[in-house]
Design a protein around this motif. Sequence first.
Motif, PDB file in Angstrom:
ATOM      1  N   LEU A  54       0.819  -1.209   0.000  1.00  0.00           N
ATOM      2  CA  LEU A  54       0.000   0.000   0.000  1.00  0.00           C
ATOM      3  C   LEU A  54       0.855   1.261   0.000  1.00  0.00           C
ATOM      4  O   LEU A  54       0.537   2.247  -0.676  1.00  0.00           O
ATOM      5  CB  LEU A  54      -0.940  -0.007   1.201  1.00  0.00           C
ATOM      6  N   LYS A  55       1.951   1.237   0.741  1.00  0.00           N
ATOM      7  CA  LYS A  55       2.808   2.421   0.811  1.00  0.00           C
ATOM      8  C   LYS A  55       3.512   2.690  -0.518  1.00  0.00           C
ATOM      9  O   LYS A  55       3.867   3.840  -0.811  1.00  0.00           O
ATOM     10  CB  LYS A  55       3.847   2.260   1.923  1.00  0.00           C
ATOM     11  N   ASN A  56       3.716   1.665  -1.312  1.00  0.00           N
ATOM     12  CA  ASN A  56       4.375   1.853  -2.605  1.00  0.00           C
ATOM     13  C   ASN A  56       3.430   2.373  -3.678  1.00  0.00           C
ATOM     14  O   ASN A  56       3.872   2.734  -4.771  1.00  0.00           O
ATOM     15  CB  ASN A  56       5.015   0.544  -3.079  1.00  0.00           C
ATOM     16  N   HIS A  57       2.136   2.398  -3.377  1.00  0.00           N
ATOM     17  CA  HIS A  57       1.171   2.957  -4.337  1.00  0.00           C
ATOM     18  C   HIS A  57       0.930   4.422  -3.984  1.00  0.00           C
ATOM     19  O   HIS A  57       0.546   4.742  -2.857  1.00  0.00           O
ATOM     20  CB  HIS A  57      -0.146   2.188  -4.291  1.00  0.00           C
ATOM     21  N   PRO A  58       1.133   5.338  -4.942  1.00  0.00           N
ATOM     22  CA  PRO A  58       1.006   6.776  -4.625  1.00  0.00           C
ATOM     23  C   PRO A  58      -0.348   7.160  -4.050  1.00  0.00           C
ATOM     24  O   PRO A  58      -0.427   8.003  -3.154  1.00  0.00           O
ATOM     25  CB  PRO A  58       1.240   7.451  -5.988  1.00  0.00           C
ATOM     26  N   GLY A  59      -1.421   6.533  -4.556  1.00  0.00           N
ATOM     27  CA  GLY A  59      -2.756   6.898  -4.082  1.00  0.00           C
ATOM     28  C   GLY A  59      -2.995   6.532  -2.636  1.00  0.00           C
ATOM     29  O   GLY A  59      -3.652   7.278  -1.896  1.00  0.00           O
ATOM     30  N   PHE A  60      -2.489   5.404  -2.198  1.00  0.00           N
ATOM     31  CA  PHE A  60      -2.673   4.974  -0.811  1.00  0.00           C
ATOM     32  C   PHE A  60      -1.615   5.574   0.106  1.00  0.00           C
ATOM     33  O   PHE A  60      -1.883   5.805   1.290  1.00  0.00           O
ATOM     34  CB  PHE A  60      -2.652   3.447  -0.721  1.00  0.00           C
ATOM     35  N   ARG A  61      -0.416   5.783  -0.431  1.00  0.00           N
ATOM     36  CA  ARG A  61       0.667   6.289   0.419  1.00  0.00           C
ATOM     37  C   ARG A  61       0.325   7.624   1.065  1.00  0.00           C
ATOM     38  O   ARG A  61       0.643   7.853   2.228  1.00  0.00           O
ATOM     39  CB  ARG A  61       1.952   6.421  -0.406  1.00  0.00           C
ATOM     40  N   ILE A  62      -0.339   8.503   0.320  1.00  0.00           N
ATOM     41  CA  ILE A  62      -0.658   9.822   0.869  1.00  0.00           C
ATOM     42  C   ILE A  62      -1.695   9.741   1.983  1.00  0.00           C
ATOM     43  O   ILE A  62      -1.872  10.704   2.734  1.00  0.00           O
ATOM     44  CB  ILE A  62      -1.149  10.783  -0.237  1.00  0.00           C
ATOM     45  N   ASN A  63      -2.397   8.611   2.087  1.00  0.00           N
ATOM     46  CA  ASN A  63      -3.414   8.451   3.132  1.00  0.00           C
ATOM     47  C   ASN A  63      -2.909   7.688   4.347  1.00  0.00           C
ATOM     48  O   ASN A  63      -3.627   7.551   5.340  1.00  0.00           O
ATOM     49  CB  ASN A  63      -4.636   7.724   2.558  1.00  0.00           C
ATOM     50  N   ILE A  64      -1.686   7.162   4.267  1.00  0.00           N
ATOM     51  CA  ILE A  64      -1.129   6.404   5.387  1.00  0.00           C
ATOM     52  C   ILE A  64      -0.210   7.307   6.189  1.00  0.00           C
ATOM     53  O   ILE A  64       0.819   7.766   5.697  1.00  0.00           O
ATOM     54  CB  ILE A  64      -0.354   5.172   4.880  1.00  0.00           C
ATOM     55  N   VAL A  65      -0.597   7.580   7.415  1.00  0.00           N
ATOM     56  CA  VAL A  65       0.243   8.378   8.306  1.00  0.00           C
ATOM     57  C   VAL A  65       1.026   7.428   9.211  1.00  0.00           C
ATOM     58  O   VAL A  65       0.731   6.232   9.305  1.00  0.00           O
ATOM     59  CB  VAL A  65      -0.597   9.369   9.141  1.00  0.00           C
ATOM     60  N   GLU A  66       2.002   7.966   9.897  1.00  0.00           N
ATOM     61  CA  GLU A  66       2.930   7.129  10.666  1.00  0.00           C
ATOM     62  C   GLU A  66       2.216   6.286  11.717  1.00  0.00           C
ATOM     63  O   GLU A  66       2.557   5.113  11.926  1.00  0.00           O
ATOM     64  CB  GLU A  66       3.992   8.016  11.315  1.00  0.00           C
ATOM     65  N   ARG A  67       1.208   6.861  12.378  1.00  0.00           N
ATOM     66  CA  ARG A  67       0.544   6.107  13.444  1.00  0.00           C
ATOM     67  C   ARG A  67      -0.301   4.959  12.884  1.00  0.00           C
ATOM     68  O   ARG A  67      -0.700   4.061  13.629  1.00  0.00           O
ATOM     69  CB  ARG A  67      -0.337   7.049  14.267  1.00  0.00           C
ATOM     70  N   ASP A  68      -0.603   4.979  11.547  1.00  0.00           N
ATOM     71  CA  ASP A  68      -1.347   3.873  10.930  1.00  0.00           C
ATOM     72  C   ASP A  68      -0.480   2.633  10.734  1.00  0.00           C
ATOM     73  O   ASP A  68      -1.000   1.511  10.659  1.00  0.00           O
ATOM     74  CB  ASP A  68      -1.896   4.286   9.560  1.00  0.00           C
ATOM     75  N   GLU A  69       0.814   2.821  10.615  1.00  0.00           N
ATOM     76  CA  GLU A  69       1.683   1.743  10.173  1.00  0.00           C
ATOM     77  C   GLU A  69       1.703   0.567  11.133  1.00  0.00           C
ATOM     78  O   GLU A  69       1.724  -0.594  10.705  1.00  0.00           O
ATOM     79  CB  GLU A  69       3.092   2.273   9.924  1.00  0.00           C
ATOM     80  N   GLU A  70       1.689   0.846  12.423  1.00  0.00           N
ATOM     81  CA  GLU A  70       1.708  -0.252  13.382  1.00  0.00           C
ATOM     82  C   GLU A  70       0.485  -1.141  13.229  1.00  0.00           C
ATOM     83  O   GLU A  70       0.574  -2.374  13.296  1.00  0.00           O
ATOM     84  CB  GLU A  70       1.799   0.278  14.817  1.00  0.00           C
ATOM     85  N   ALA A  71      -0.680  -0.513  12.995  1.00  0.00           N
ATOM     86  CA  ALA A  71      -1.905  -1.293  12.796  1.00  0.00           C
ATOM     87  C   ALA A  71      -1.855  -2.057  11.474  1.00  0.00           C
ATOM     88  O   ALA A  71      -2.276  -3.217  11.397  1.00  0.00           O
ATOM     89  CB  ALA A  71      -3.126  -0.379  12.845  1.00  0.00           C
ATOM     90  N   LEU A  72      -1.328  -1.437  10.428  1.00  0.00           N
ATOM     91  CA  LEU A  72      -1.286  -2.076   9.116  1.00  0.00           C
ATOM     92  C   LEU A  72      -0.267  -3.205   9.053  1.00  0.00           C
ATOM     93  O   LEU A  72      -0.315  -4.035   8.135  1.00  0.00           O
ATOM     94  CB  LEU A  72      -1.002  -1.041   8.030  1.00  0.00           C
ATOM     95  N   ARG A  73       0.645  -3.258   9.993  1.00  0.00           N
ATOM     96  CA  ARG A  73       1.571  -4.403  10.040  1.00  0.00           C
ATOM     97  C   ARG A  73       0.826  -5.693  10.384  1.00  0.00           C
ATOM     98  O   ARG A  73       1.334  -6.800  10.135  1.00  0.00           O
ATOM     99  CB  ARG A  73       2.674  -4.159  11.066  1.00  0.00           C
ATOM    100  N   HIS A  74      -0.373  -5.544  10.920  1.00  0.00           N
ATOM    101  CA  HIS A  74      -1.188  -6.711  11.256  1.00  0.00           C
ATOM    102  C   HIS A  74      -2.111  -7.114  10.107  1.00  0.00           C
ATOM    103  O   HIS A  74      -2.898  -8.059  10.263  1.00  0.00           O
ATOM    104  CB  HIS A  74      -2.017  -6.428  12.515  1.00  0.00           C
ATOM    105  N   LEU A  75      -2.040  -6.418   8.980  1.00  0.00           N
ATOM    106  CA  LEU A  75      -2.860  -6.765   7.813  1.00  0.00           C
ATOM    107  C   LEU A  75      -2.276  -8.012   7.156  1.00  0.00           C
ATOM    108  O   LEU A  75      -1.168  -7.993   6.639  1.00  0.00           O
ATOM    109  CB  LEU A  75      -2.895  -5.589   6.829  1.00  0.00           C
ATOM    110  N   GLU A  76      -3.041  -9.092   7.157  1.00  0.00           N
ATOM    111  CA  GLU A  76      -2.549 -10.379   6.661  1.00  0.00           C
ATOM    112  C   GLU A  76      -2.920 -10.644   5.211  1.00  0.00           C
ATOM    113  O   GLU A  76      -2.205 -11.361   4.506  1.00  0.00           O
ATOM    114  CB  GLU A  76      -3.100 -11.518   7.541  1.00  0.00           C
ATOM    115  N   ASP A  77      -4.033 -10.085   4.755  1.00  0.00           N
ATOM    116  CA  ASP A  77      -4.466 -10.370   3.389  1.00  0.00           C
ATOM    117  C   ASP A  77      -5.531  -9.365   2.966  1.00  0.00           C
ATOM    118  O   ASP A  77      -6.220  -8.771   3.810  1.00  0.00           O
ATOM    119  CB  ASP A  77      -5.039 -11.795   3.298  1.00  0.00           C
ATOM    120  N   VAL A  78      -5.642  -9.166   1.645  1.00  0.00           N
ATOM    121  CA  VAL A  78      -6.717  -8.363   1.068  1.00  0.00           C
ATOM    122  C   VAL A  78      -7.396  -9.231   0.019  1.00  0.00           C
ATOM    123  O   VAL A  78      -6.776  -9.607  -0.985  1.00  0.00           O
ATOM    124  CB  VAL A  78      -6.193  -7.065   0.424  1.00  0.00           C
TER     125      VAL A  78
END
Length: 384
Positions: free
Chosen positions: A174-198
Amino acid sequence: MDSQPQLSLPVGNQQILQAPTPQNTPASTAPIHNRALNPRAAAAARGAEPQQLQGRLGSLMDTPQDYSEQPLPKSIRRRVEALKNLQQKHRDIERKFHEELLAIERKYVELYSPLYRQRTKIVGGEHEPTEEESKPSEAERDKEEEKDDEAEEPDDAPEGADIKGIPGFWLQCLKNHPGFRINIVERDEEALRHLEDVKLSYLQDQYGFKFEFLFSENPFFTNKVLTKTYYLSLPSGSSQEDYSFDRSEGCPIDWKEDKNLTVKIEAKKQRHKGTNRTRIVKRQVPQESFFTFFSPPKMPEDTEVMLLDDIQDLRDSLDSDFDLGEELRTKIVPNAIGWFTGDAAADFLDDELGDDDELFEDESDDEDDDDDEISRSRRRNADN
């Protein structure tokens, strides 16, 4: 050969000679009638009604407008209606095309599913690929050979035997995609590390698609799955050529206490006017977060009370939300590994920027021009 009599057309009380043609022109070189043909009279000879019709059609071509504003002759209107009927038949066929296209997409998502499940097992550490499974494909080898300046993998790289799967795989995608990267702030990253699948699936009872974000146990919310659904509309009586975005629906997030990433707490001191006592009032204020993706904007039924700028801003937000869904559906989920490695991001930027050389200029040319101007200036000063 005997000369043929010249033909004339009645206009009002006058006789206007017909223009010479091979059929009415004498073979001899005798002068044509001394009354030269008047262009204006010739135009009048074509009749008033066709001239008016030509004016009406011409005005329709100047500026787009409803043709019914300028009534057409019955014969033209009948032909226009016939063309409109043909166009409606075209739309009916086009609708069937989009229905079959969506059915094909549903079919192939099911065919992709075993590959996606295997991907999930590898990312989550449930399956360790064999040497044969890890062997680069021919296409991948060709791609690697094209990278002339690619750095070789260091021999002293750690084995990483104690690492399970690929940690932070989807966060990196998600961070490598420009559209999603601008919506991911630093405090989101810890929660997104628990994302197992989409997971991606298509709706069966209506047109649209659905995403399921699967999370492991985390300190932020209790949901195991967060969902986002996009509903589509197919072309019907309108002139649209493709399916269109209707609306999207997210899901509630069961945040743990004081862990809501989409809001922040603001504290404000208030003083009582009578007793002069003070108190602290806390309130929640929205803040930027990736997880607002699951609370998409909605267009209210009554927009008459809204300002035009607010309506446009809301439409832009709706368009952006749909664009993110399309990027997730058509690019990220099908090619997650490409977004993890960054290869897909590079291709994406190449497509967005294109190969337009006009966007770039050769700085050396400008520098050479400046050097020439300096040299000329020095020579002029020396001559003086």
